[in-house]
Write a protein that holds these residues in place. Structure first.
Motif, short mmCIF file in Angstrom:
data_model
loop_
_atom_site.label_atom_id
_atom_site.label_comp_id
_atom_site.label_asym_id
_atom_site.label_seq_id
_atom_site.Cartn_x
_atom_site.Cartn_y
_atom_site.Cartn_z
N LYS A 78 -9.88 2.77 -0.79
CA LYS A 78 -10.00 4.44 -0.91
C LYS A 78 -9.30 4.76 -2.17
CE LYS A 78 -9.90 4.55 4.07
NZ LYS A 78 -9.42 4.97 5.34
N PHE A 79 -9.89 5.94 -2.85
CA PHE A 79 -9.09 6.38 -3.84
C PHE A 79 -8.63 7.88 -3.16
CE2 PHE A 79 -8.35 9.04 -7.53
CZ PHE A 79 -7.66 8.12 -8.18
N TYR A 106 -16.76 2.01 -11.59
CA TYR A 106 -15.50 1.21 -11.82
C TYR A 106 -15.43 0.05 -11.16
CZ TYR A 106 -13.38 5.44 -13.72
OH TYR A 106 -13.21 6.49 -14.73
N ASP A 107 -14.74 -0.97 -11.76
CA ASP A 107 -14.48 -2.15 -11.23
C ASP A 107 -13.17 -2.07 -10.41
OD1 ASP A 107 -16.65 -3.76 -11.68
OD2 ASP A 107 -15.68 -4.10 -13.78
N ILE A 108 -13.04 -2.57 -9.09
CA ILE A 108 -11.73 -2.14 -8.40
C ILE A 108 -11.08 -3.77 -8.26
CG2 ILE A 108 -10.85 -1.16 -6.32
CD1 ILE A 108 -13.51 0.54 -6.07
N THR A 109 -9.95 -3.79 -8.38
CA THR A 109 -9.21 -4.99 -8.11
C THR A 109 -7.78 -4.69 -7.24
OG1 THR A 109 -8.09 -5.02 -10.20
CG2 THR A 109 -10.17 -6.42 -10.12
N LYS A 110 -7.32 -5.57 -6.51
CA LYS A 110 -6.31 -5.17 -5.56
C LYS A 110 -5.44 -6.38 -5.95
CE LYS A 110 -4.18 -4.10 -1.40
NZ LYS A 110 -4.28 -3.66 0.05
N SER A 111 -4.08 -6.23 -6.23
CA SER A 111 -2.94 -7.32 -6.42
C SER A 111 -1.75 -6.84 -5.74
CB SER A 111 -2.93 -7.44 -7.62
OG SER A 111 -1.62 -8.45 -7.97
N ASN A 138 0.56 -4.52 -3.73
CA ASN A 138 0.28 -3.19 -3.40
C ASN A 138 -0.13 -2.04 -4.30
OD1 ASN A 138 1.55 -3.61 -0.67
ND2 ASN A 138 3.63 -3.18 -1.79
N THR A 139 -0.85 -2.66 -5.22
CA THR A 139 -1.37 -2.13 -6.54
C THR A 139 -2.91 -2.27 -6.58
OG1 THR A 139 0.16 -2.28 -7.96
CG2 THR A 139 -1.53 -1.98 -9.09
N ILE A 140 -3.68 -1.18 -6.71
CA ILE A 140 -5.09 -1.09 -7.02
C ILE A 140 -5.63 -0.31 -8.22
CG2 ILE A 140 -7.46 -0.07 -5.93
CD1 ILE A 140 -5.97 0.02 -3.33
N VAL A 141 -6.10 -1.21 -8.95
CA VAL A 141 -6.68 -0.81 -10.42
C VAL A 141 -8.13 -0.66 -10.44
CG1 VAL A 141 -6.76 -1.62 -12.77
CG2 VAL A 141 -4.95 -2.59 -11.30
N PHE A 142 -8.43 0.55 -10.85
CA PHE A 142 -9.69 1.08 -11.13
C PHE A 142 -10.02 1.17 -12.52
CE2 PHE A 142 -8.22 2.95 -7.04
CZ PHE A 142 -9.26 2.90 -6.32
N GLN A 143 -10.91 0.13 -12.97
CA GLN A 143 -11.18 -0.15 -14.29
C GLN A 143 -12.57 0.43 -14.59
OE1 GLN A 143 -9.04 -1.65 -16.91
NE2 GLN A 143 -10.54 -0.64 -18.22
N ARG A 144 -12.77 1.37 -15.51
CA ARG A 144 -13.99 1.86 -15.82
C ARG A 144 -15.16 0.79 -16.34
NH1 ARG A 144 -14.31 6.40 -20.45
NH2 ARG A 144 -14.54 4.27 -21.69
N THR A 196 -0.39 2.70 -7.12
CA THR A 196 0.64 1.57 -6.44
C THR A 196 1.25 2.29 -5.23
OG1 THR A 196 1.30 0.89 -8.49
CG2 THR A 196 2.71 0.30 -7.05
N ARG A 197 1.26 1.37 -4.21
CA ARG A 197 1.96 1.90 -3.20
C ARG A 197 3.07 0.97 -2.52
NH1 ARG A 197 -1.17 5.05 0.06
NH2 ARG A 197 -3.20 5.60 -0.82
N ASN A 198 3.89 1.57 -1.73
CA ASN A 198 5.20 0.57 -1.11
C ASN A 198 4.75 0.00 -0.01
OD1 ASN A 198 5.32 2.59 0.81
ND2 ASN A 198 7.20 3.56 -0.18
N ASN A 199 5.62 -0.82 0.60
CA ASN A 199 5.07 -1.65 1.67
C ASN A 199 4.99 -0.69 3.18
OD1 ASN A 199 5.41 -4.03 0.50
ND2 ASN A 199 7.60 -4.02 1.00
#
Length: 189
Positions: A37-38, A100-105, A107-113, A125-128
């Motif tokens: 979710k964005f 967008y390509d979406i990758t998760k690592s 707690n970080t989600i990257v939305f790459q155009r 980026t989110r915390n725990n």
């Protein structure tokens, strides 16, 4: 010193609103990939403006090498104006479906155009506890008349979910004009 019942109720209500704003902003999806979710960034920024209205802000502005630092207490109009630039990162729009390509690592989600629409990259980026800690982005535009590059950073306080600081920097170049470099920073005290 005696605290009135009204003050206690108002404080509890404010804390409830602050913590639920982050959750409400995350309920919408972009349709890009239902696993991720964005943030509805426009709603998040509006709720932040309401809560941060009247808080002290240390602001630094650097344009064309000239720097100025201010300590101010912005009203909601000034604050909304300062934070409006971050709406450029709002990927919660139908026009960005499939863009967008979406990758998760962790707690970080990257939305790459993938295509030509929208910011090149947005990183959430989110915390725990799943609270947003940072939203970063890059947006570049170039054509025969105009060239610009912008980087964005919103940092949130993990205990209150309020914006702790922000930064907007980059450059703008118009044909036949000098390149204008800028760096705008704000930190709530």
């Amino acid at each position: 010193m005696r605290i009135s019942t009204f003050t206690i109720i108002l404080s509890v209500f404010t804390i409830t609103i602050i913590t639920s704003c982050d959750d409400m902003a995350m309920k919408k999806t972009t349709g890009m990939n239902n696993d991720f979710k964005f943030v509805d960034l426009d709603s998040l920024l509006k709720s932040q403006v309401k809560v941060l209205n009247g808080k002290k802000l240390e602001k630094g502005v650097s344009i064309k090498g000239k720097e100025e630092k201010l300590l101010l207490i912005p009203d909601s109009t000034e604050l909304a104006s300062d934070l409006k630039v971050f709406s450029d990162l709002n990927l919660d729009q139908a026009k960005y479906n499939g863009e967008y390509d979406i990758t998760k690592s962790g707690n970080t989600i990257v939305f790459q155009r993938k295509g030509k629409k929208g910011p090149q990259k947005v990183i959430v980026t989110r915390n725990n506890a799943s609270q947003i800690t940072t939203i970063e982005g890059e947006h570049n535009e170039s054509n025969m008349v105009f060239d610009s590059s912008r980087k964005y950073l919103l940092e949130f306080d993990s205990s209150t979910s309020l914006i702790r600081s922000y930064q907007f920097l980059g450059y703008q170049k118009l044909i036949f004009n000098d390149t204008v470099f800028f760096d705008i920073k704000g930190r709530f005290l």
